[in-house]
Design a protein around this motif. Structure first.
Motif, PDB file in Angstrom:
ATOM      1  N   HIS A  87     -39.357  20.464  29.800  1.00  0.00           N
ATOM      2  CA  HIS A  87     -40.695  20.194  30.326  1.00  0.00           C
ATOM      3  C   HIS A  87     -40.536  19.310  31.563  1.00  0.00           C
ATOM      4  N   VAL A  88     -41.013  19.776  32.706  1.00  0.00           N
ATOM      5  CA  VAL A  88     -40.768  19.096  33.984  1.00  0.00           C
ATOM      6  C   VAL A  88     -42.088  18.787  34.673  1.00  0.00           C
ATOM      7  N   GLU A  89     -42.212  17.546  35.139  1.00  0.00           N
ATOM      8  CA  GLU A  89     -43.340  17.120  35.970  1.00  0.00           C
ATOM      9  C   GLU A  89     -42.799  16.270  37.109  1.00  0.00           C
ATOM     10  N   SER A  90     -43.449  16.357  38.281  1.00  0.00           N
ATOM     11  CA  SER A  90     -43.006  15.534  39.400  1.00  0.00           C
ATOM     12  C   SER A  90     -44.047  15.514  40.499  1.00  0.00           C
ATOM     13  N   THR A  91     -44.091  14.416  41.241  1.00  0.00           N
ATOM     14  CA  THR A  91     -44.955  14.327  42.414  1.00  0.00           C
ATOM     15  C   THR A  91     -44.280  14.931  43.636  1.00  0.00           C
TER      16      THR A  91
END
Length: 316
Positions: A87-91
């Motif tokens: 699961h990947v999140e980034s600005t």
């Protein structure tokens, strides 16, 4: 997998199969150090998966392995199979370059990569110390601006490849560090160009330079006023504009000739190429991460070497 849509979460699932008759110790690695959050879930079917939380929003000392990128261990039984979900999140732009390797190749590749980065930073530090000595002896501002430009490059390159992840996460400045150092490098490059090319105070470019410095400062202020991705995107556009302006000054100065001007133009042409690549990547164009990570450093080192050579010609 690159993406400029930073308002979404991304999920990846893959299976790892051991076809050997003996157990294997593997490492799964995601070599993109500026991802905010990378959650690993790995396990066999019907069992509770092992969970690892990584990312540059997680303290460095909580990683299962103290390396600059994100790596987790896998133990596979003979003829075994494990399913992993990420699961990947980034600005920032999202890219997930996944590699899986046995322990020994993993250590060897990590060591080789760190040695390569060490050469880059060692050469930059050597140039920094040399020009510090020259500045102390000459008191010419051009050497001060050159040192500032080196420091800016050291900052944003180390933030991109995760070399100083421990420091950025400890002070909780990992999101803004890339933007800040890019802006610092741009401002110093602009000041350096005006001093290096001996631009007269009454020249039209001095007024444009002041406007660009204000614009660069505004991008830094955006860090506290808007989501980080806005500042990241703005820094790329402002960077491209600044480098184009600096190159314009260089090409104009070529009419007067001089080897130091050719060195200046050569150095900033390399940076312009990488700035254009960074802009396209921020717009979602698929670029090799090797090109963006190591190509940026090669362009940076070419620029530093060319400018240092030009400064040497000025001394002569």
């Amino acid at each position: 997998f690159p993406s400029h849509d930073t308002n979404s979460s991304y999920w990846f699932r893959f299976a790892v199969v051991n076809s050997a008759e003996t157990p294997r110790s593997l490492w799964v690695q995601v070599d993109y150090a500026i991802l905010d959050r990378v959650d690993f879930y790995c396990g066999r079917k019907g069992e509770k998966p092992t969970f690892y939380r990584l990312g540059d929003h997680v303290q460095f000392d909580s990683r299962p392995l103290a390396v600059r990128n994100f790596a987790v261990p896998l133990e596979l039984a003979a003829k075994g199979r494990i399913t992993c979900t990420l699961h990947v999140e980034s600005t920032s732009n999202i890219a997930v370059p996944i590699t899986i390797s046995d322990a020994v190749p993993f250590v060897e590749e990590t060591r080789a990569g760190d040695w390569t980065l060490g050469w880059f930073y060692g050469l930059a530090f050597g140039l920094l110390m040399y020009n510090l000595l020259v500045f102390l002896g000459s008191r010419e501002r051009v050497y001060l601006f050159y040192m500032m430009h080196i420091l800016g490059g050291l900052g944003y390159n180390s933030a991109l490849d995760g070399s100083f992840s421990m420091a950025w996460t400890f002070f909780s400045v990992q999101d803004g560090s890339v933007v800040f150092f890019i802006c610092f490098s741009l401002a110093s490059a602009l000041l350096f160009a005006q001093e290096y090319l001996r631009i007269p105070a009454a020249h039209w470019s001095r007024r444009v330079g002041k406007l660009l410095l204000l614009l660069i400062g505004f991008v830094v202020v955006l860090l506290s006023l808007a989501p980080v991705w806005v500042s990241i995107r703005a820094s790329v556009y402002v960077g491209l504009l600044t480098v184009a302006f600096v190159l314009t000054l260089g090409f104009e100065a070529l009419r007067k000739g001089g080897g130091e001007v050719w060195a200046f133009v050569l150095g900033f042409c390399a940076v312009m190429t990488m700035a254009a690549g960074a802009l396209l990547a921020s717009l979602g164009v698929d670029f090799s991460l090797f090109f963006l990570t190591y190509g940026m450093k090669l362009a940076w080192m070419l620029e530093l070497a060319a400018l240092s050579f030009g400064l040497g010609l000025r001394i002569q």
